[in-house]
Design an enzyme around this catalytic site. Structure first.
Site, PDB file in Angstrom:
ATOM      1  N   ILE A  23       0.823  -1.210   0.000  1.00 53.70           N
ATOM      2  CA  ILE A  23       0.000   0.000   0.000  1.00 53.70           C
ATOM      3  C   ILE A  23       0.857   1.260   0.000  1.00 53.70           C
ATOM      4  O   ILE A  23       1.965   1.267   0.539  1.00 53.70           O
ATOM      5  CB  ILE A  23      -0.990  -0.011   1.194  1.00 53.70           C
ATOM      6  N   CYS A  24       0.329   2.292  -0.634  1.00 58.44           N
ATOM      7  CA  CYS A  24       0.872   3.646  -0.613  1.00 58.44           C
ATOM      8  C   CYS A  24       2.264   3.714  -1.260  1.00 58.44           C
ATOM      9  O   CYS A  24       2.408   3.483  -2.452  1.00 58.44           O
ATOM     10  CB  CYS A  24       0.863   4.170   0.820  1.00 58.44           C
ATOM     11  N   HIS A  25       3.313   4.011  -0.493  1.00 59.79           N
ATOM     12  CA  HIS A  25       4.683   4.077  -1.011  1.00 59.79           C
ATOM     13  C   HIS A  25       5.377   2.710  -0.994  1.00 59.79           C
ATOM     14  O   HIS A  25       6.507   2.582  -1.459  1.00 59.79           O
ATOM     15  CB  HIS A  25       5.518   5.070  -0.201  1.00 59.79           C
TER      16      HIS A  25
END
Length: 187
Positions: free
Chosen positions: A114-116
């Site tokens: 998730i995300c970065h």
């Protein structure tokens, strides 16, 4: 089977270090534990890691269960790679972490990111030909590494589950439990 038994007998690794976005560590961990999985926090060194809230405010600290150089892909059934800006930046500079992620993805075991978090996947050279999503600033890196990027709440590509940011956590957590229950995926 009740939801508390969905992942009974499964071992899940969370690979994270200082700078991890706390909510992206805590909520997926809770989701897989609530589904019956045993979870171990794997990091670059022993001790505790410092989580963050929105990359600027220190949040809680979390006890490391094992060092990445001391574990094997064979020890786990699934992997979670939370974000936070500095967490994956540190992970992608560590050969043991990158090798663990590469071997994990290549084994066909399911991975939630998730995300970065996809920065570590990019460094491990395992996004080529895969479709995933991420935080907007990571998308060019994914494309440059041969991945296909879409802007959706949750994306599943053959056991690789990805989401964009903490707002996507409800969908992400639900989908990782489902994919982790399915087990290995042949590519």
């Amino acid at each position: 089977m009740t939801s508390a038994e969905t992942l009974r007998g499964r071992k899940v690794a969370i690979l994270a270090t200082d700078g991890v976005e706390e909510v992206e560590l805590v909520e997926p961990r809770r989701a897989v534990e609530d589904a019956g999985a045993e979870v171990r926090l794997i990091s670059l060194s022993p001790g505790r890691i410092q989580a963050m809230k929105s990359d600027v405010n220190e949040a809680g600290t979390y006890e490391v269960d094992a060092v990445v150089g001391d574990v094997s892909v064979e020890d786990f059934d699934a992997l979670i790679l939370p974000g936070g800006t500095t967490n994956p930046d540190h992970l992608r500079q560590d050969e043991s972490a990158v090798g663990f992620v590469r071997d994990f993805v290549n084994s066909g075991r399911p991975v939630g990111v998730i995300c970065h978090g996809p920065w570590t996947l990019v460094e491990a050279d395992v996004v080529r030909g895969r479709t995933l999503t991420s935080y907007p600033s990571v998308r060019t890196d994914i494309r440059n590494a041969g991945g296909n990027v879409v802007d959706e709440e949750v994306v599943v590509d053959n056991g690789l589950v990805s989401s964009r940011n903490p707002d996507d956590l409800p969908a992400f957590c639900s989908k990782i439990v489902e994919e982790f229950a399915e087990g290995r995926h042949d590519r």
